[in-house]
Write a protein that holds these residues in place. Structure first.
Motif, mmCIF file in Angstrom:
data_model
loop_
_atom_site.group_PDB
_atom_site.id
_atom_site.type_symbol
_atom_site.label_atom_id
_atom_site.label_comp_id
_atom_site.label_asym_id
_atom_site.label_seq_id
_atom_site.Cartn_x
_atom_site.Cartn_y
_atom_site.Cartn_z
ATOM 1 N N SER A 7 -0.234 0.955 5.463
ATOM 2 C CA SER A 7 0.981 1.411 5.483
ATOM 3 C C SER A 7 1.964 0.745 4.225
ATOM 4 C CB SER A 7 1.989 1.111 6.986
ATOM 5 O OG SER A 7 1.891 -0.224 6.991
ATOM 6 N N THR A 9 5.887 -0.532 2.705
ATOM 7 C CA THR A 9 7.403 -0.721 3.181
ATOM 8 C C THR A 9 7.838 -1.267 1.920
ATOM 9 O OG1 THR A 9 8.706 -2.371 4.645
ATOM 10 C CG2 THR A 9 6.776 -3.177 3.485
ATOM 11 N N VAL A 10 9.437 -0.854 1.864
ATOM 12 C CA VAL A 10 9.871 -1.281 0.713
ATOM 13 C C VAL A 10 9.792 -2.786 0.463
ATOM 14 C CG1 VAL A 10 12.035 -1.224 -0.804
ATOM 15 C CG2 VAL A 10 11.325 0.922 0.542
ATOM 16 N N ASP A 12 11.472 -6.177 -0.395
ATOM 17 C CA ASP A 12 12.586 -6.803 -0.196
ATOM 18 C C ASP A 12 12.962 -7.694 -1.462
ATOM 19 O OD1 ASP A 12 14.220 -9.683 0.776
ATOM 20 O OD2 ASP A 12 14.845 -7.665 1.723
ATOM 21 N N LEU A 61 7.168 -1.354 -3.687
ATOM 22 C CA LEU A 61 6.504 -1.137 -2.335
ATOM 23 C C LEU A 61 5.651 -2.164 -2.106
ATOM 24 C CD1 LEU A 61 5.710 2.932 -2.690
ATOM 25 C CD2 LEU A 61 7.565 1.756 -1.154
ATOM 26 N N ARG A 62 5.295 -2.574 -0.882
ATOM 27 C CA ARG A 62 4.407 -3.609 -0.401
ATOM 28 C C ARG A 62 3.435 -2.594 0.166
ATOM 29 N NH1 ARG A 62 2.657 -8.254 -2.121
ATOM 30 N NH2 ARG A 62 4.558 -10.159 -2.097
ATOM 31 N N ASN A 69 0.207 -8.323 4.285
ATOM 32 C CA ASN A 69 0.511 -8.083 3.161
ATOM 33 C C ASN A 69 -0.837 -8.025 2.044
ATOM 34 O OD1 ASN A 69 1.330 -7.813 0.349
ATOM 35 N ND2 ASN A 69 2.048 -9.780 0.484
ATOM 36 N N ARG A 111 4.278 9.471 1.171
ATOM 37 C CA ARG A 111 5.954 8.944 1.412
ATOM 38 C C ARG A 111 6.645 9.797 0.553
ATOM 39 N NH1 ARG A 111 7.654 3.783 2.687
ATOM 40 N NH2 ARG A 111 9.872 3.306 2.260
#
Length: 174
Positions: A7, A9-10, A12, A61-62, A69, A111
């Protein structure tokens, strides 16, 4: 190999220092194999990475595998034309060879479903990247940049090894 859930994720802002170190470590492997060492400092430089991470339209993106991770990417999304770029893409050292990169690329495509086309580039010596983009992800090579055919819109870069390389494109829809 068991099926692994990948998956995105944005990333940080607080994660940027680790993101940059992991990316530089991943990129260093091919540079060291090809040239026997790194030039003066990491590739890409911290300055180049900061420029990419903070560029207009950039989405850092991660890449996560089962919540862990395993890498990252920076894409630039053009909300008007939907001609987007994959600026940076990496798996952390030790995470390659498991199909995670391909799953991550498919997650990026999913995405951003409005994408008309994707473009990316890689240095000429990165055979694994060329195989990955062309044979696994469906990109086509549309240019080879070198001294006789320089990249016209090359961003300001500290990258002393980035003068020769391939430009790839994947048309998602007409």
């Amino acid at each position: 190999m068991t099926s692994q859930n990948v998956s995105l994720t944005v990333a940080d802002l607080n994660d940027f220092p680790d993101f940059k170190k992991e990316l530089q470590a991943a990129f260093a492997i091919a540079v060291i194999e090809e040239f026997g060492g790194l030039p003066d400092g990491p590739i890409p430089s911290d300055r180049d990475l900061d420029n990419s991470l903070h560029a207009p339209g950039a989405v850092p993106l991660r890449i996560l595998c089962e919540g862990r991770n395993v890498g990252g990417a920076v894409v630039t999304i053009d909300e008007v034309t939907h001609h987007n770029t994959l600026d940076l893409f990496f798996l952390k050292v030790g995470e390659n060879g498991q199909g995670l990169g391909h799953k991550a690329w498919l997650a990026i495509e999913a995405r951003f479903p409005q994408t008309v086309s994707w473009q990316t580039h890689t240095p000429y010596f990165e055979r694994r990247n060329i195989h990955f983009y062309v044979n696994k992800c469906g990109f086509k090579i549309i240019a080879f940049f070198n001294a006789h055919h320089p990249q016209q819109d090359h961003r300001s870069s500290d990258d002393s090894i980035g003068d020769e390389g391939f430009l790839f494109e994947k048309i998602m829809r007409e």
